[in-house]
Write a protein that holds these residues in place. Structure first.
Motif: not given
Lengths: 290, 803, 162
Positions: B126, B128-130
């Protein structure tokens, strides 16, 4: 680039296949030739819980004439259809479309039913079926129904088949005297999915007027569509009529846009390919059943 | 054999073929060189530009069959960034650390019992990208307020240098006519049929890495990998697979993945195997640069070219990955092309965008350079009302001027460009072709003729890439020059001959040609000689330039083979001389024997003489070392460092190519049909005509693909749209036009056999020759490849074809 | 009916080039992987795994097909022909010989699939036109040769046998 895990279910009879379709419903993918499903599984774009291999069901592979209709089993391989004298004689439009389907190596395995089920908007076999007003036979456990091709294709990769139904056959109206047809397409490379494909059909009176004319379009909208050319019934079967009819079909089309082609270009291709195909269909109608 | 009784020059069928035809040749994915392998798969970024907020690998690590997972943070702790010749603060790691900069950039690696399970586990990671704003448009990328790929650089323009040779300002001021073209060149890639593949093993005490791969180095990249892994060169052992399934430069771009696998092997404690799949290849391997450039050409009214300006804006992708920016500098010192023009201005800007980093690709920098120069020549001809062949003829470097020192430093070894042009015109039936064009136009058809000529640099000077540095920076960095070639030839105690090259062929038939050269020197047949092309950096002779790129086999390596063979021959002749009781000069090697010149019945079998060096050292001539194991290291002539005026002799040999294309465009569909294509080559002395023709045909296919359909397309968000082989359109058999090949061969004085390098071939020119023909057909100069159906029809619909 | 649960391994027996081979495959194991990594027949190559490039083409029960688009469990009991079986008795087939003569291969990675296709193609169409040969070849990608040598080689063999 390997498929996600799935349960492999091999159906040896149609009943077994329908049994499995009933059991898994939308969690299953029926596997025929695998020319479309295979890449989708390998890329994990398709992730069914079960793959139901219907290839052993020999009863689905036949080609048979039934009065004015030719019925091809869903498992009929494209290569066998291409080699069939019955298809060449009775459904010449399909015979003309088949060499455009994929390649030698994929036609060796790919099936007519699989292509129809996959419902790629630019695929040739669905277009031919729509253009000729054919039908799709689907079965679920205990019930079969026949769907007009025009109603079968709902959009990109979408059809009227219910999840527990299996496409078992395609029904093709057989060519009649005075009717001519022609197929053409354009792609950047030979064997690629078409940017635009056209399937023309026409019936010409002994006096040279059109008593029926149609132009099926593939790769233009989100499904194979039939342009309404009823206004040309009664017109002379000439090059001018062909050009006019194709132009009308182009104007009325609502083409998709993608990286390969703009809507304007797709309209142009309908105009150019449509006119050529209609003209050929007129000629053939005038000559003999093609 | 040729009529002269030599193997070199004869169409010897390839030694490589039988194993390949019967399925017995071994490629990297066929190999399991160490036990206990785990299989690696890479999680790749779906975003073009995004911060990595977090990476949770816990579910992947605990998945059954998974050995371990490595993230970018792990890799950045275990390796050092990979530098390039451009000194900017870019930390290039083979895996994204805190942000991703192109869709497809590796983010995590899973090692598992097989590739299927490894891919299952990728789905459990998993991330998480911004998302950050993607930088895709080259013009916008250069704006001061553009989002930046590398904050520390302060700009997306990571390199900017200008060069002046002669007096370009005066030339342009005095010109009768200046032609300017603003052009766009597409990004495409040679996509070899075999993808990247490697097995990496870490062993401790002391730390050492072994990597088996289909890499086409070692080249300077071995040293960069050592730096990244923090080991001296003798503890990074590179071994190549027996066969490589095509490369065309692309497989140089896999070295960051080799670093990644090596580091991951260390972190996970197991040897790792990674076979890139095709989807990975199309988003994560390498590509040629796309360009948004301009060219200006200053002409006199009589067609004399007196000045050139190249304003180059190069999309290098997300990182500047060594050996880049070499693609921009490979042609630099030959910026005059085949012409006498002495006044040249070059401005190079390299821009980072959220695309895959660029790297070697067939023609390396040539397709883009010749697109500028040769489009300008055809456009200039049209503007001045001079025939496209004639304008070139008036500007060619004359045949009596070789060796020719180009204004930017290249030394052209030999050539007869006018003869090449004449041959092309003859093969094309040029007068009739032009008459046919007139007739076609009278009928309202869109018919055009285009031309392009190239000089083909081969055997690179390792120093040319330092043109990216100022003379002051170069002085601080220390000297660089040369392009050494190596070869070892041994004769074992049974008297059989083995040639070892470090030329990492990927289909070019090096083994066959090496055997031809050695056979001539040793009086044997190519079948008598075994050739090993596998590289082992720990056990074989190699040097900085070793590898497969820049046409270096026939321009450099071949001379090392010839020299090693001469050393072997001298030794065999000396041994035989004593036994035959004649002087060594009187012994010749022929027909598998060492025999007295003029007295062929006084002969000894080669095998027996050679074997004696092992079996009977005491019976050898005084002072002779036993055994035969001869290594030659050759340094091609003239490859010095760049001078203070940025002039450098960039390559050993300069071939010549003249291409002529005739196309017809279907007004209805925009389809470009190549009606005629002629290509005349000067490859110096031909070593094997079969292989030369194969290389020309293959280069032509790449050029045709680039001209007509190949493009790595990204949308505005940076999503790759050509990520499958159904979307990236490699040219197939029905699309290939017929090619007429001709030769005008001037022997090179820079190589022992007079050969020149020749692998780039038409890959450098077909996009340009076809573009010129399209421009001629449509009567407009604003035509850029690829000439796909829709693009060309848009030009037709936009009023093209008025001419 | 046969059902193979995910994660379980199933015995698959095939005849490859006239010789019986057995191995284990999961439901999802591609035939290309089974041939190469289970049966260790490395002559068949993998170029794209989505059915476009043709490198993995093998002959199954008489027809040239993509082995990356077939699951190993589907071919239990089948007759498979791969490149390793083309040279009978140790000598190259006429097509292999022609490929060599016409320099129809360079890196040779795509060659196995093309030989399998061309061999079956010539069985069905012994005297093809050049356009037909090129159409058959459109199901393969080669990046080295420009296809010219292959076209010549196939036409050469066809001419010789007709």
């Amino acid at each position: 680039m390997k498929p996600a895990p799935f349960e492999y279910c091999r159906a040896d009879t149609l009943d077994e296949a329908l049994e499995l379709m009933a059991e898994f419903g939308s969690d299953a993918s029926a596997l025929a030739g695998g020319m479309s499903l295979g890449p989708m599984l390998n890329m994990r774009l398709a992730r069914p819980a079960a793959v139901i291999d219907i290839n052993p069901v020999e009863s689905l592979a036949g080609i048979a004439a039934d009065g004015g209709v030719l019925e091809t089993g869903a498992l009929c391989r494209q290569v066998d259809a291409l080699a069939s004298p019955l298809i060449a004689e009775s459904v010449p439009l399909l015979a003309e479309a088949l060499p455009f389907v994929g390649h030698f190596q994929t036609r060796n395995r790919g099936t007519l039913g699989g292509s129809v089920c996959h419902a790629d908007p630019s695929a040739e076999i669905p277009l031919a079926l729509v253009a000729l007003g054919g039908e799709v036979v689907v079965q679920r456990k205990g019930r079969a129904r026949t769907i007009a091709a025009d109603d079968f294709f709902d959009g990109i990769f979408a059809t009227a088949r219910e999840p527990d139904e299996l496409v078992t056959a395609l029904r093709w109206p057989r060519a009649t005297a005075g009717t001519g047809c022609a197929f053409d397409e354009i792609a950047q490379r030979q064997g690629d999915f078409a940017i635009a494909a056209v399937a023309a059909a026409a019936t010409v009176d002994p006096d040279g007027g059109l008593s029926a004319v149609s132009l099926g379009l593939g790769g233009i909208e989100d499904r194979p569509v039939l342009a309404d050319l009823s206004g040309f019934v009664g017109a002379p079967a000439t090059a001018e009529t062909a050009a006019g009819a194709a132009a009308l079909a182009a104007d009325r089309a609502d083409p998709i846009e993608d990286p390969k082609a703009s809507a304007a270009y797709r309209r142009q291709l309908v105009r150019v390919l449509g006119a050529r195909a209609l003209e050929r269909a007129f000629d053939r109608a005038g000559a003999a059943p093609c | 054999m040729t009529e002269g009784g030599r193997w070199v020059g004869a169409p010897v069928p390839r030694k490589e073929d039988e194993a390949l035809l019967t399925g017995h040749a071994r490629f990297i994915d066929d190999m399991e060189p160490v036990p206990g392998l785990r299989h690696a798969a890479l999680l790749r970024s779906p975003h073009a530009h995004a911060d990595i907020v977090s990476v949770d690998i816990s579910n992947a690590v605990s998945h059954p069959g998974v050995h371990g997972v490595v993230t970018g943070v792990d890799i950045s702790a275990a390796t050092r960034p990979i530098p390039s010749a451009v000194r900017v603060p870019i930390d290039y790691y083979p895996m994204a650390v805190d942000k991703v900069r192109y869709a497809g950039e590796p983010v995590a690696l899973v090692a598992a019992e097989d590739r299927y399970v490894a891919e299952d586990a990728l789905e459990l990671i998993e991330v998480e990208y911004r998302p950050l704003p993607p930088v895709m448009d080259l013009d916008a990328a250069m704006d001061d307020d553009s989002p930046l790929l590398h904050e520390a650089v302060g700009s997306n323009v990571v390199h900017h240098r200008s060069f002046r040779y002669g007096d370009p300002e005066t030339a342009f001021a005095e010109a009768d006519r200046v032609v300017r073209l603003d052009w766009t060149f597409p990004r495409y890639s040679s996509t070899p049929m075999e993808t990247y593949g490697a097995v990496a093993q870490f062993e401790p005490a002391p730390d050492r890495y072994t990597i088996w791969s289909n890499f086409q180095g070692p080249f300077i990249l071995h040293a960069l990998m050592c730096g990244a892994l923090g080991v001296p060169g003798n503890r990074l052992r590179l071994i190549t697979s027996p066969q490589s399934g095509g490369s065309f430069g692309i497989k140089q771009g896999m070295y960051p993945y080799m670093v990644l696998l090596a580091a991951a092997s260390r972190l996970l404690g197991v040897p790792l195997k990674w076979i890139e799949d095709r989807l990975e290849h199309l988003v994560g391997s390498s590509a040629a640069s796309n360009r948004e450039d301009a060219v200006e050409a200053a002409f006199r009214n009589d067609g004399t070219l007196i000045g050139l300006k190249f304003l180059n804006v190069v999309d290098v992708g997300a990182f500047i990955r060594a050996p880049e920016p070499a693609s921009v500098y490979r042609m630099h010192s030959a910026s005059n092309g085949a012409y006498r023009v002495g006044n040249i201005y070059v401005d190079n800007r390299l821009v980072t965008t959220n695309r895959l980093p660029i790297g070697l690709n067939r023609g390396y920098g040539g397709p883009q350079f010749f697109f500028a120069l040769e489009r300008a020549m055809d456009a200039g001809a049209r503007a001045l009302g001079i025939d496209i062949a004639e304008i070139r003829r008036r500007n060619f470097i004359p045949r009596d001027s070789f060796p020719y020192r180009a204004p930017a430093g290249a030394i052209y070894d030999a050539g007869d460009y006018e003869a090449g042009l004449d041959r092309a015109l003859e093969l094309a039936g040029y007068e009739e072709l032009r008459a046919g064009r007139d007739r076609a136009r009278d009928e309202g058809r869109l018919f055009g003729i285009g031309m392009a000529t190239a000089i083909e640099p081969s055997g690179s000077n390792m120093a040319y890439v330092t043109l990216a540095q100022t003379p002051e920076e170069r002085a601080r960095a220390g000297g660089r020059s040369g392009g050494l070639g190596t070869c070892t030839i041994s004769v074992d105690p049974t008297g059989s001959v083995t040639v070892k090259t470090v030329s990492t062929p990927a289909g070019q038939g090096h083994a066959t040609v090496a055997a031809q050269v050695a056979a001539d020197a040793l009086g044997l047949t190519p079948d008598d000689i075994d050739v090993v092309t596998e590289v082992d950096t720990l056990t074989g002779a190699w040097s900085l330039a070793s590898g497969n790129y820049a046409n270096r086999f026939s321009s450099v390596v071949i001379d090392a083979i010839g020299e090693a063979a001469r050393l072997v021959a001298d030794k065999v002749r000396a041994v035989a001389a004593e036994d035959l009781e004649v002087a060594a000069e009187d012994v010749e090697l022929a027909d598998g024997t060492a025999r007295v010149v003029g007295v062929p019945e006084k002969a000894l079998p080669f095998r027996r003489v050679a074997a004696k060096t092992h079996w009977h050292p005491a019976g050898l001539p005084d002072g002779m070392t036993p055994g035969i194991f001869e290594t030659a290291i050759v340094s091609p002539p003239g490859l010095g460092p760049p001078d203070e005026r940025d002039r450098v002799a960039s390559a050993v040999t300069f071939g010549f190519i003249c291409d002529l294309a005739a196309v017809e465009i279907d007004r209805g569909t925009g389809r470009v049909e190549v009606r005629k294509y002629v290509s005349v080559h000067d490859v110096g002395n031909v070593l094997n005509p079969l292989i030369v023709e194969g290389q020309i045909l293959g280069g032509f296919a790449h050029g045709v693909g680039g001209a007509l359909m190949e493009e790595m397309v990204y949308d505005e968000e940076g999503n790759p749209l050509s990520g499958t082989f159904a979307d990236y359109l490699c040219v197939t058999a029905p699309e290939m036009p017929a090619l007429t090949v001709g030769h005008v061969d001037t022997p090179s004085p820079h190589t022992a056999l007079g050969a020149k390098g020749m692998g780039d071939g038409c890959s450098m020119l077909a996009p340009t020759a076809i573009a010129n023909a399209v421009a001629d057909a449509l009567g407009r100069e604003d035509v850029d490849p690829p000439f796909t159906l829709n693009r060309v029809w848009d030009l037709v619909a936009d009023g093209g074809g008025a001419g | 009916m046969l059902r193979i649960k995910p994660g379980t391994r199933h015995r698959v027996t095939v005849t490859v080039n006239g010789r019986r081979h057995g191995g284990f495959a999961e439901a999802r194991t591609l035939l290309s992987d089974f041939l190469r990594h289970e049966l260790k027949l490395f002559g068949t190559h993998v170029g794209c795994e989505h059915g476009v490039c043709g490198a993995c083409t093998v002959n199954i029960d008489g027809r040239a097909v993509r082995s990356c688009l077939r699951f190993a469990v589907q071919v239990d009991g089948a007759e498979i022909g791969t490149v390793e079986g083309l040279a009978e008795g140790g000598s190259l087939s006429p097509l292999q010989e022609a490929f060599r003569r016409h320099h129809a291969l360079q890196c040779g990675f795509c060659t196995a699939g093309i030989l399998i296709s061309a061999t079956q193609f010539l069985e069905t169409n012994p005297d093809p036109t050049e356009d037909e040969v090129r159409d058959m070849l459109s199901g393969h990608i080669c990046r080295c040769t420009g296809y010219e040598g292959m076209v010549r080689a196939i036409l050469d063999v066809a001419g010789g046998s007709s």
